[in-house]
Design an enzyme around this catalytic site. Sequence first.
Site, PDB file in Angstrom:
ATOM      1  N   SER A 181       0.839  -1.198   0.000  1.00 18.18           N
ATOM      2  CA  SER A 181       0.000   0.000   0.000  1.00 18.18           C
ATOM      3  C   SER A 181       0.875   1.249   0.000  1.00 18.18           C
ATOM      4  O   SER A 181       2.101   1.150   0.031  1.00 18.18           O
ATOM      5  CB  SER A 181      -0.898  -0.004   1.229  1.00 18.18           C
ATOM      6  OG  SER A 181      -0.113   0.322   2.368  1.00 18.18           O
ATOM      7  N   LYS A 182       0.202   2.388  -0.004  1.00 16.32           N
ATOM      8  CA  LYS A 182       0.893   3.677  -0.060  1.00 16.32           C
ATOM      9  C   LYS A 182       2.016   3.796   0.965  1.00 16.32           C
ATOM     10  O   LYS A 182       3.023   4.428   0.691  1.00 16.32           O
ATOM     11  CB  LYS A 182      -0.118   4.794   0.228  1.00 16.32           C
ATOM     12  CG  LYS A 182      -0.801   5.313  -1.013  1.00 16.32           C
ATOM     13  CD  LYS A 182      -1.463   6.630  -0.695  1.00 16.32           C
ATOM     14  CE  LYS A 182      -2.799   6.692  -1.374  1.00 16.32           C
ATOM     15  NZ  LYS A 182      -3.947   6.827  -0.567  1.00 16.32           N
ATOM     16  N   ARG A 183       1.785   3.212   2.138  1.00 12.73           N
ATOM     17  CA  ARG A 183       2.805   3.308   3.185  1.00 12.73           C
ATOM     18  C   ARG A 183       4.153   2.771   2.714  1.00 12.73           C
ATOM     19  O   ARG A 183       5.194   3.141   3.231  1.00 12.73           O
ATOM     20  CB  ARG A 183       2.387   2.465   4.410  1.00 12.73           C
ATOM     21  CG  ARG A 183       1.302   3.068   5.236  1.00 12.73           C
ATOM     22  CD  ARG A 183       0.983   2.190   6.409  1.00 12.73           C
ATOM     23  NE  ARG A 183       0.548   0.852   6.026  1.00 12.73           N
ATOM     24  CZ  ARG A 183       1.186  -0.261   6.298  1.00 12.73           C
ATOM     25  NH1 ARG A 183       2.308  -0.231   6.979  1.00 12.73           N
ATOM     26  NH2 ARG A 183       0.715  -1.434   5.904  1.00 12.73           N
ATOM     27  N   HIS A 184       4.121   1.859   1.758  1.00  7.66           N
ATOM     28  CA  HIS A 184       5.363   1.238   1.305  1.00  7.66           C
ATOM     29  C   HIS A 184       6.033   2.009   0.173  1.00  7.66           C
ATOM     30  O   HIS A 184       7.067   1.603  -0.314  1.00  7.66           O
ATOM     31  CB  HIS A 184       5.095  -0.203   0.840  1.00  7.66           C
ATOM     32  CG  HIS A 184       4.514  -1.065   1.895  1.00  7.66           C
ATOM     33  ND1 HIS A 184       3.234  -1.551   1.832  1.00  7.66           N
ATOM     34  CD2 HIS A 184       5.034  -1.519   3.061  1.00  7.66           C
ATOM     35  CE1 HIS A 184       2.995  -2.286   2.910  1.00  7.66           C
ATOM     36  NE2 HIS A 184       4.064  -2.275   3.668  1.00  7.66           N
ATOM     37  N   GLY A 185       5.407   3.082  -0.262  1.00  2.00           N
ATOM     38  CA  GLY A 185       6.002   3.830  -1.388  1.00  2.00           C
ATOM     39  C   GLY A 185       5.020   3.864  -2.538  1.00  2.00           C
ATOM     40  O   GLY A 185       3.808   3.838  -2.338  1.00  2.00           O
TER      41      GLY A 185
END
Length: 487
Positions: free
Chosen positions: A254-258
């Site tokens: 998800s976004k948290r990972h980039g």
Amino acid sequence: MARARFAPSPTGPIHIGNIRTALFNYLFVKNDQDKNTMVLRIEDTDLQRSSSQYEKLIYEELHWLGIEWSEGPDKGGEYSPYRQSERLDIYNQYYEKLIREGKAYYCFCTPEELELDKKQTAGQSSSPRYSGRCRKLTSDEVEAYLKEGKPATIRFKIASDKPIIFEDMVKGRIEINSDTLGGDMVIRKSDGMPTYNFSAVIDDHLMDITHVIRGEDHLTNTPKQILVYDALGWDKPAFAHAPLILGPDRTKLSKRHGNTYIGQYREEGYLPEALFNYLALLSWSPEGDRELLSRDEIVEQFRLDKVTRANPVFDIDKLNWINAHYIKEADTARIAGLAEPYLIREGLLTQQQATEKAEWLELMIATVQDSLVKISDVTDRVRIFFDDGLTPENDQALEALRGEQVPGLLSLLKSTIEKAPSIDEEFCSGIFKVLQKETGIKGKQLFMPVRVAVTGQCHGPDLVKTFLLLGRDKLLARIDHILNNYV
Ligand code: GLU
């Protein structure tokens, strides 16, 4: 003859997981290209969230990655239309059929009633489910409610406590009990649009799809779809659910990972062949240990039944490594063309300068090409060719200018450049020999101060090329700046 389909919903930019699904469909089809067909179906039944812009983006991203299809909204085909919003008449025939056969019914329950059902069934042995309240309505009641214009959905009857079993090409045997499916499922929403689990079945069947290849997140939908196939008396396609891609912390990517959208990678300057190669390796391994494979090699070697069950972890370092490899291999003119917009956006060049100095630009790119991990790195790498009045980058650079040989060396360099008829390749390749001969200084003592004087850095691209790229005026201005301020 196999027919596979990629069926994205145009409700946002394409997620990496979805593009991997598209790729697996494509590889499966291409693997036996004479016989197989790839269908692109646009699932735009969510009226609020679907847009034609996102549909356009789907085409663009797929083209960019080199994923082709032979039937779709843009291509037409024997099974048109390929956009679900244009197939409502078709779905209508099947709601009617199911209602006629007592397998589906109108539901007029209000949101409050549905909420109550959920509350009452939560915590029981089966999962929260619809009570089936409207199953009991008489046809007169239904008629009257419809006439009144009461908001209605259509629900599909799900038998209770029925095992649903299927063999997934990736996951193996799957068995699920119908009691876990939430009760009779809505197949037509109150806005008249079909739900995904219904329209996907109707279309996959009518479009003669033989292989449904999609992400594992749909594994819980498949049993519901199987019930619809059975109710309509249709054969089921083969199912293959590719494992979900995880972030490094092993939670769903998800976004948290980039970056999570394929477009973000394109914009950062990843090459399509690098992503094609990298994405193919998520859940699939070629024979042998070579991981850098051309498109053709991947197409040739890919087998759906070799897709692994384990969840792959998105590894940006590996993607970077693959991307750097393909940048290195690529034609310099192509990399220069890709780099140009980044340089212009950064204000290092104008469009006009880029056109006028095309040859210079290409030489500059050739000088840094091997050091690029992604094309957007180019601005930092080439800054040394643009800035004036460079300051030495760090203590090591300052130290290199402190040697007692430095003033004489840089003065000689300056006068040699001033006297040279032209700062051409011949001059640039010969200058270090000249300096060495006249001063007796060699190796690091010679190169380091010169490098720092003209680039401000201790390490960097080839000096001969750097001299050529900078040209007389810039070289002299930099050497003067260093002589006046640091030596
Ligand atoms: N529209 C669905 C999605 O984008 C399609 C899933 C499927 O392939 O059946 O997830």
